[in-house]
Write a protein that holds these residues in place. Structure first.
Motif, mmCIF file in Angstrom:
data_model
loop_
_atom_site.group_PDB
_atom_site.id
_atom_site.type_symbol
_atom_site.label_atom_id
_atom_site.label_comp_id
_atom_site.label_asym_id
_atom_site.label_seq_id
_atom_site.Cartn_x
_atom_site.Cartn_y
_atom_site.Cartn_z
ATOM 1 N N ARG A 178 0.172 -1.216 0.024
ATOM 2 C CA ARG A 178 -0.010 0.187 0.229
ATOM 3 C C ARG A 178 0.819 1.075 -0.390
ATOM 4 O O ARG A 178 2.274 1.074 1.246
ATOM 5 C CB ARG A 178 -0.675 -0.186 0.847
ATOM 6 N N ASP A 186 -6.812 -1.472 -11.877
ATOM 7 C CA ASP A 186 -8.078 -2.106 -11.378
ATOM 8 C C ASP A 186 -8.793 -3.434 -11.306
ATOM 9 O O ASP A 186 -9.622 -4.086 -10.542
ATOM 10 C CB ASP A 186 -8.461 -0.192 -10.652
ATOM 11 N N ARG A 187 -9.720 -2.802 -12.726
ATOM 12 C CA ARG A 187 -10.465 -3.440 -13.077
ATOM 13 C C ARG A 187 -10.876 -5.142 -13.195
ATOM 14 O O ARG A 187 -10.727 -6.279 -12.656
ATOM 15 C CB ARG A 187 -11.322 -3.300 -14.067
ATOM 16 N N GLY A 219 -8.434 -6.313 -11.049
ATOM 17 C CA GLY A 219 -7.765 -6.957 -10.160
ATOM 18 C C GLY A 219 -5.994 -7.140 -9.383
ATOM 19 O O GLY A 219 -6.047 -7.497 -9.000
ATOM 20 N N VAL A 248 -5.602 -2.113 -6.323
ATOM 21 C CA VAL A 248 -6.715 -1.315 -6.612
ATOM 22 C C VAL A 248 -6.501 1.080 -6.293
ATOM 23 O O VAL A 248 -5.124 1.123 -6.121
ATOM 24 C CB VAL A 248 -7.239 -1.520 -4.980
ATOM 25 N N ARG A 254 -7.449 3.973 -6.002
ATOM 26 C CA ARG A 254 -8.185 5.326 -5.837
ATOM 27 C C ARG A 254 -7.748 6.226 -5.790
ATOM 28 O O ARG A 254 -7.329 6.762 -5.098
ATOM 29 C CB ARG A 254 -8.997 4.599 -4.558
ATOM 30 N N THR A 287 -2.673 0.049 -3.949
ATOM 31 C CA THR A 287 -2.804 -0.907 -3.207
ATOM 32 C C THR A 287 -2.558 -2.429 -3.672
ATOM 33 O O THR A 287 -3.232 -2.603 -5.192
ATOM 34 C CB THR A 287 -3.883 -1.687 -2.426
ATOM 35 N N LEU A 293 -2.516 -5.693 -5.183
ATOM 36 C CA LEU A 293 -2.985 -6.980 -4.908
ATOM 37 C C LEU A 293 -2.414 -8.403 -5.984
ATOM 38 O O LEU A 293 -2.405 -9.029 -4.943
ATOM 39 C CB LEU A 293 -4.946 -6.973 -5.707
ATOM 40 N N ARG A 299 -17.773 0.710 -7.896
ATOM 41 C CA ARG A 299 -17.417 1.836 -7.052
ATOM 42 C C ARG A 299 -18.049 1.532 -6.075
ATOM 43 O O ARG A 299 -19.595 1.825 -6.199
ATOM 44 C CB ARG A 299 -16.355 3.096 -7.045
ATOM 45 N N ALA A 315 -13.056 -0.900 -0.698
ATOM 46 C CA ALA A 315 -13.130 -1.384 -1.764
ATOM 47 C C ALA A 315 -11.940 -2.900 -0.810
ATOM 48 O O ALA A 315 -10.831 -3.099 -1.263
ATOM 49 C CB ALA A 315 -12.669 -1.463 -2.683
ATOM 50 N N HIS A 316 -12.322 -3.795 -0.688
ATOM 51 C CA HIS A 316 -11.701 -5.530 -1.025
ATOM 52 C C HIS A 316 -10.904 -4.906 0.560
ATOM 53 O O HIS A 316 -10.787 -5.588 1.179
ATOM 54 C CB HIS A 316 -10.968 -5.550 -1.158
#
Lengths: 290, 290
Positions: free
Chosen positions: A200, A229-230, A232, A235, A237, A242, A244, A268, A275-276
DNA sequence: CGTAAGATTGAATTAAATCAACTACAGTGG
DNA sequence: CCACTGTAGTTGATTTAATTCAATCTTACG
């Protein structure tokens, strides 16, 4: 208490280079006393070996604290100091051949500002602090003089210069990557790797400036962030990131592309909702504007 | 006879930088005697000031002659020397994050090879001579030692490093240009400006290597060359280039694009026949392969 | 709460990559 | 000297990716 520096072998390519970085934040603070940092501590901090010298702790450099928007290096100003970033980040711009401002680098801990002034004696770039930032100030006056703390320090400066050249080369290799997702992936992976390898982190700069650095339009940067982002992999924002799937991000950065991503909107949950569960109330610690 | 060096002010941006370069070929040859060049002569040659020193002519550097394909700098080798290009040109490659070889620079007279080895002590790049080439060899051993020809030489090395950082920055600004014609135009204009500003010069590298440097496909490089040729800005025949409209080339390089060029085939009179009389029988002098 | 700067998304357009011939040329050996 | 051969370069057709223009959306901040 002060273990002798372990010489970190450098990766072939500065982009993936694992930083020595600060041993840890508290140790670094110990090394900075009375607003100064010793040559030895600085060398350890940036991860470059300092050749044996009689008293590496005798030479101490002033430290300056800069706030968001401060400009330690300005194009045209006489080049009297180099600045080694201890904490925080900078955005460095230059005026290109077409007369347009262009971001050429984002500097972070252990990067050096002002090296572009060495050739002519005047800076050609402008570096703006993106957040609350600490820098060590290395005076250039008399650096070449024989008596100036001996040979060790000079070698250190040579290595500092050499490393910046390495990083520039890595940057160029990154920018020559054909696809936007590869460039952005490399940019994010680099930022991740140099954020203490934390999954992060914050991107303190604007999308427009990332776009300028990477040679893309801001819309493409934004869209590519959304795609990553989509799928995965991360993330994203705004300024908060972050990671993943670190491996997938690395594959993206090296051109092994997870292409063919669908173009559906990023769902969103609601305004600034986690998110998550990756963002919590302490998100604010990620970026200190000043 | 040996006039004191005039310090050339550097342009804001290294790309358009007017080179001091060799005063002229014969003068340079005078400065190289017995396969050596003095520090003073080298400083004048590359256009960087050498601070006043007791005897700038006392330090002399070995010169080496390299042939097409020779590799003075190889990735992984210990970094013991820097090489200042006196004559000829090099292609420098590195291995990028994806493991693929990538051209990161073409070096020419007054450029320096091997600076990427300063950080870790080993080169990370590979530089191949593209033609018959002369280099001055600067030994690094003891460069930082107090006694090594004093402060002037060290300052000179710092400036050499600083300038390479400038050039890297200019290169990055060039590569961030969005359009292929802008990048190629900048590349050609740079090559022209550093070919003694001559309107006729040779490109000793392959199209594929230009493409690798600029982050384009070789087909796009080829097509863009054809477009520039068709619009009358330059004449490009393989490695031979003649600039017909220097201002238009500069506009192209700065992004003021002469877009909308028609896609008709380049009309060639016949095999290797002179177009517009720009190529004559002495074309061969343009490139000495070895 | 209103505002403005930054960020995101969509649709249409344009540029570049890719795939696939085909051409020019230097070097080689008959 | 000339045909053969391989490398580099060019061109065309098609596909893919990125830019541009325009319209929201979000968030920081007064």
């Amino acid at each position: 208490m002060r273990q002798e520096t372990t010489v970190i072998p450098f990766a072939q390519n500065g982009l993936g280079e694992k930083m020595d970085g600060p041993d840890d934040a508290t140790d670094l603070l110990r090394q900075i006393s009375h607003g100064r940092i010793s040559a030895g501590a600085l060398a350890r901090f940036v991860g470059l070996p300092l050749a044996p010298a009689p008293h590496p702790e005798w030479t101490r450099f002033m430290c300056r604290r800069l706030r968001h928007g401060d400009i330690p290096v300005r194009a045209g100003d006489p080049c009297q100091h180099l600045y080694v970033v201890i904490r925080g980040s900078f955005c460095t711009r230059t005026i290109d051949a077409a007369g347009k401002a262009r971001v050429i680098a984002f500097e972070r801990a252990s990067d050096t500002l002002g090296l572009d002034g060495l050739a002519s004696g005047r800076y050609t770039t402008e570096s703006i602090a993106l957040e609350l930032t600490d820098v060590a100030v290395i005076p250039l006056a008399g650096l070449a003089r024989p008596g100036y703390e001996g040979a060790a320090l000079r070698t250190f400066i040579y290595r500092l210069l050499g490393r910046q050249i390495l990083r520039n080369q890595a940057m160029m290799a990154m920018m020559a990557a054909s696809r936007a997702v590869t460039r952005l992936g490399a940019f994010l992976f680099d930022w991740h790797a140099r954020s203490d390898a934390s999954l992060r982190f914050a991107l303190p700069m604007r999308r427009t400036d990332i776009a300028s650095l990477l040679g893309l339009s801001k819309e493409t940067v934004s869209r590519t962030c959304s795609t990553l982002d989509r799928t995965g992999i991360v993330v994203m924002r705004r300024q908060r990131v972050t990671v993943l799937d670190r491996e997938a991000l690395h594959r993206t950065a090296t051109g092994a592309i997870p292409s063919g991503a669908t173009r559906s909107p990023v769902r969103r949950t609601s305004s600034s909702a986690p998110a998550h569960g990756v963002f919590a109330a302490d998100d604010l610690v990620l970026l200190h504007r000043d």
